[in-house]
Design a protein around this motif. Structure first.
Motif, PDB file in Angstrom:
ATOM      1  N   ARG A 201       0.880  -1.179   0.000  1.00  0.00           N
ATOM      2  CA  ARG A 201       0.000   0.000   0.000  1.00  0.00           C
ATOM      3  C   ARG A 201       0.908   1.216   0.000  1.00  0.00           C
ATOM      4  NH1 ARG A 201      -3.881   1.950   4.911  1.00  0.00           N
ATOM      5  NH2 ARG A 201      -1.868   2.262   5.890  1.00  0.00           N
ATOM      6  N   ASP A 202       0.691   2.099  -0.953  1.00  0.00           N
ATOM      7  CA  ASP A 202       1.555   3.251  -1.135  1.00  0.00           C
ATOM      8  C   ASP A 202       1.863   3.924   0.201  1.00  0.00           C
ATOM      9  OD1 ASP A 202       2.990   5.020  -2.768  1.00  0.00           O
ATOM     10  OD2 ASP A 202       1.350   6.458  -2.738  1.00  0.00           O
ATOM     11  N   PRO A 203       3.114   4.107   0.522  1.00  0.00           N
ATOM     12  CA  PRO A 203       4.319   4.000  -0.286  1.00  0.00           C
ATOM     13  C   PRO A 203       4.990   2.614  -0.236  1.00  0.00           C
ATOM     14  CG  PRO A 203       4.887   5.043   1.772  1.00  0.00           C
ATOM     15  CD  PRO A 203       3.392   4.792   1.802  1.00  0.00           C
ATOM     16  N   MET A 204       4.413   1.673   0.493  1.00  0.00           N
ATOM     17  CA  MET A 204       5.010   0.328   0.553  1.00  0.00           C
ATOM     18  C   MET A 204       4.690  -0.428  -0.735  1.00  0.00           C
ATOM     19  SD  MET A 204       4.354  -2.628   3.353  1.00  0.00           S
ATOM     20  CE  MET A 204       4.398  -4.326   2.823  1.00  0.00           C
ATOM     21  N   PRO A 205       5.721  -0.958  -1.376  1.00  0.00           N
ATOM     22  CA  PRO A 205       5.464  -1.688  -2.622  1.00  0.00           C
ATOM     23  C   PRO A 205       4.856  -3.065  -2.355  1.00  0.00           C
ATOM     24  CG  PRO A 205       7.774  -1.870  -2.060  1.00  0.00           C
ATOM     25  CD  PRO A 205       7.154  -0.931  -1.044  1.00  0.00           C
ATOM     26  N   SER A 206       4.279  -3.630  -3.375  1.00  0.00           N
ATOM     27  CA  SER A 206       3.843  -5.023  -3.332  1.00  0.00           C
ATOM     28  C   SER A 206       5.085  -5.898  -3.437  1.00  0.00           C
ATOM     29  CB  SER A 206       2.908  -5.309  -4.509  1.00  0.00           C
ATOM     30  OG  SER A 206       2.767  -6.702  -4.687  1.00  0.00           O
ATOM     31  N   PHE A 207       5.092  -6.978  -2.681  1.00  0.00           N
ATOM     32  CA  PHE A 207       6.203  -7.920  -2.776  1.00  0.00           C
ATOM     33  C   PHE A 207       5.777  -9.200  -3.481  1.00  0.00           C
ATOM     34  CE2 PHE A 207       7.770  -4.969   0.303  1.00  0.00           C
ATOM     35  CZ  PHE A 207       9.123  -4.889  -0.004  1.00  0.00           C
ATOM     36  N   LYS A 208       4.638  -9.136  -4.145  1.00  0.00           N
ATOM     37  CA  LYS A 208       4.097 -10.284  -4.876  1.00  0.00           C
ATOM     38  C   LYS A 208       5.087 -10.824  -5.902  1.00  0.00           C
ATOM     39  CE  LYS A 208      -0.171  -9.764  -5.839  1.00  0.00           C
ATOM     40  NZ  LYS A 208      -1.453  -9.332  -6.405  1.00  0.00           N
ATOM     41  N   LYS A 209       5.771  -9.933  -6.591  1.00  0.00           N
ATOM     42  CA  LYS A 209       6.703 -10.353  -7.641  1.00  0.00           C
ATOM     43  C   LYS A 209       8.167 -10.241  -7.205  1.00  0.00           C
ATOM     44  CE  LYS A 209       3.502  -9.193 -11.323  1.00  0.00           C
ATOM     45  NZ  LYS A 209       3.205  -8.337 -12.460  1.00  0.00           N
ATOM     46  N   LYS A 210       8.411  -9.614  -6.074  1.00  0.00           N
ATOM     47  CA  LYS A 210       9.791  -9.407  -5.627  1.00  0.00           C
ATOM     48  C   LYS A 210      10.331 -10.587  -4.838  1.00  0.00           C
ATOM     49  CE  LYS A 210       9.478  -4.431  -5.522  1.00  0.00           C
ATOM     50  NZ  LYS A 210       9.836  -3.211  -4.876  1.00  0.00           N
ATOM     51  N   VAL A 211       9.472 -11.231  -4.070  1.00  0.00           N
ATOM     52  CA  VAL A 211       9.876 -12.399  -3.286  1.00  0.00           C
ATOM     53  C   VAL A 211       8.806 -13.477  -3.437  1.00  0.00           C
ATOM     54  CG1 VAL A 211      11.302 -11.146  -1.611  1.00  0.00           C
ATOM     55  CG2 VAL A 211       8.902 -11.456  -1.145  1.00  0.00           C
ATOM     56  N   SER A 212       9.206 -14.704  -3.308  1.00  0.00           N
ATOM     57  CA  SER A 212       8.278 -15.826  -3.502  1.00  0.00           C
ATOM     58  C   SER A 212       7.271 -15.913  -2.355  1.00  0.00           C
ATOM     59  CB  SER A 212       9.060 -17.143  -3.591  1.00  0.00           C
ATOM     60  OG  SER A 212       9.596 -17.478  -2.318  1.00  0.00           O
ATOM     61  N   ASP A 213       6.230 -16.712  -2.563  1.00  0.00           N
ATOM     62  CA  ASP A 213       5.240 -16.942  -1.507  1.00  0.00           C
ATOM     63  C   ASP A 213       5.925 -17.452  -0.243  1.00  0.00           C
ATOM     64  OD1 ASP A 213       3.188 -16.187  -3.202  1.00  0.00           O
ATOM     65  OD2 ASP A 213       2.582 -18.235  -3.677  1.00  0.00           O
ATOM     66  N   GLU A 214       6.789 -18.447  -0.418  1.00  0.00           N
ATOM     67  CA  GLU A 214       7.481 -19.032   0.733  1.00  0.00           C
ATOM     68  C   GLU A 214       8.315 -17.978   1.462  1.00  0.00           C
ATOM     69  OE1 GLU A 214      10.383 -22.765   1.916  1.00  0.00           O
ATOM     70  OE2 GLU A 214      10.412 -22.057  -0.165  1.00  0.00           O
ATOM     71  N   GLU A 215       8.991 -17.138   0.722  1.00  0.00           N
ATOM     72  CA  GLU A 215       9.823 -16.097   1.335  1.00  0.00           C
ATOM     73  C   GLU A 215       8.978 -15.089   2.109  1.00  0.00           C
ATOM     74  OE1 GLU A 215      13.645 -15.943  -1.678  1.00  0.00           O
ATOM     75  OE2 GLU A 215      11.790 -14.921  -2.286  1.00  0.00           O
ATOM     76  N   ARG A 216       7.797 -14.743   1.588  1.00  0.00           N
ATOM     77  CA  ARG A 216       6.925 -13.818   2.322  1.00  0.00           C
ATOM     78  C   ARG A 216       6.464 -14.455   3.636  1.00  0.00           C
ATOM     79  NH1 ARG A 216       5.107 -13.106  -2.846  1.00  0.00           N
ATOM     80  NH2 ARG A 216       3.036 -13.957  -2.472  1.00  0.00           N
ATOM     81  N   TRP A 217       6.184 -15.740   3.610  1.00  0.00           N
ATOM     82  CA  TRP A 217       5.810 -16.440   4.842  1.00  0.00           C
ATOM     83  C   TRP A 217       6.995 -16.481   5.808  1.00  0.00           C
ATOM     84  CZ3 TRP A 217       1.119 -16.727   6.346  1.00  0.00           C
ATOM     85  CH2 TRP A 217       0.072 -16.919   5.451  1.00  0.00           C
ATOM     86  N   GLN A 218       8.213 -16.597   5.294  1.00  0.00           N
ATOM     87  CA  GLN A 218       9.395 -16.580   6.158  1.00  0.00           C
ATOM     88  C   GLN A 218       9.550 -15.202   6.812  1.00  0.00           C
ATOM     89  OE1 GLN A 218      12.141 -17.937   3.097  1.00  0.00           O
ATOM     90  NE2 GLN A 218      12.358 -19.936   4.116  1.00  0.00           N
ATOM     91  N   ILE A 219       9.257 -14.149   6.071  1.00  0.00           N
ATOM     92  CA  ILE A 219       9.291 -12.800   6.646  1.00  0.00           C
ATOM     93  C   ILE A 219       8.264 -12.695   7.772  1.00  0.00           C
ATOM     94  CG2 ILE A 219       8.833 -10.346   6.198  1.00  0.00           C
ATOM     95  CD1 ILE A 219      10.035 -10.841   3.357  1.00  0.00           C
TER      96      ILE A 219
END
Length: 144
Positions: free
Chosen positions: A114-132
């Motif tokens: 959500r602006d100004p935070m970018p989407s991480f949908k394409k920057k990191v994988s699903d698994e990586e987002r869950w690790q975060i």
């Protein structure tokens, strides 16, 4: 007599306005910048497919350091080097309010952005987002 009443009325209104703006300024300074950001119910109910084990938490920390730390800060308090330049608060991941968010909510917000935070949908994988998500769950307020 009428002019005395007008002056007293104007003085009363002026005093009320003074205290209104004084209290509003104090109130506004204590409010987080930005609007509520509720996740859809489907996201709220999502469960992490990633175990919150040492390996995933360590990987989550590495990813957090690379993608999140500059705004959210090293300890997740929203005090990263870029945070002061933003028009909204980065939030504090160590608060009870944040701790009460579901894993699915945090994952969804990380995914969508959500602006100004970018989407991480394409920057990191699903698994990586869950690790975060697993990593930010470990952040605690500093003891005094």
């Amino acid at each position: 007599m009428k002019s005395k009443i007008k002056i007293e009325s104007l003085l009363g209104v002026g005093i009320m306005l003074f205290f209104f703006f004084l209290s509003y300024g104090t109130y506004a300074q204590t409010q987080p910048k930005g609007k509520p950001w509720p996740a859809p119910e489907t996201a709220v109910k999502m469960k992490s497919p990633v175990a919150a084990n040492a390996e995933n938490i360590a990987e989550g920390k590495t990813l957090y350091t690379k993608h999140c730390k500059s705004c959210h800060g090293a300890s997740g308090k929203g005090d990263g080097t870029k945070a002061a330049n933003l028009d909204i608060s980065c939030g504090d991941f160590t608060t009870e309010e944040f701790k009460n968010e579901t894993d699915g909510t945090i994952y969804w917000k990380t995914t969508e952005g959500r602006d100004p935070m970018p989407s991480f949908k394409k920057k990191v994988s699903d698994e990586e987002r869950w690790q975060i998500v697993a990593y930010v769950r470990t952040l605690e307020p500093k003891k005094k």
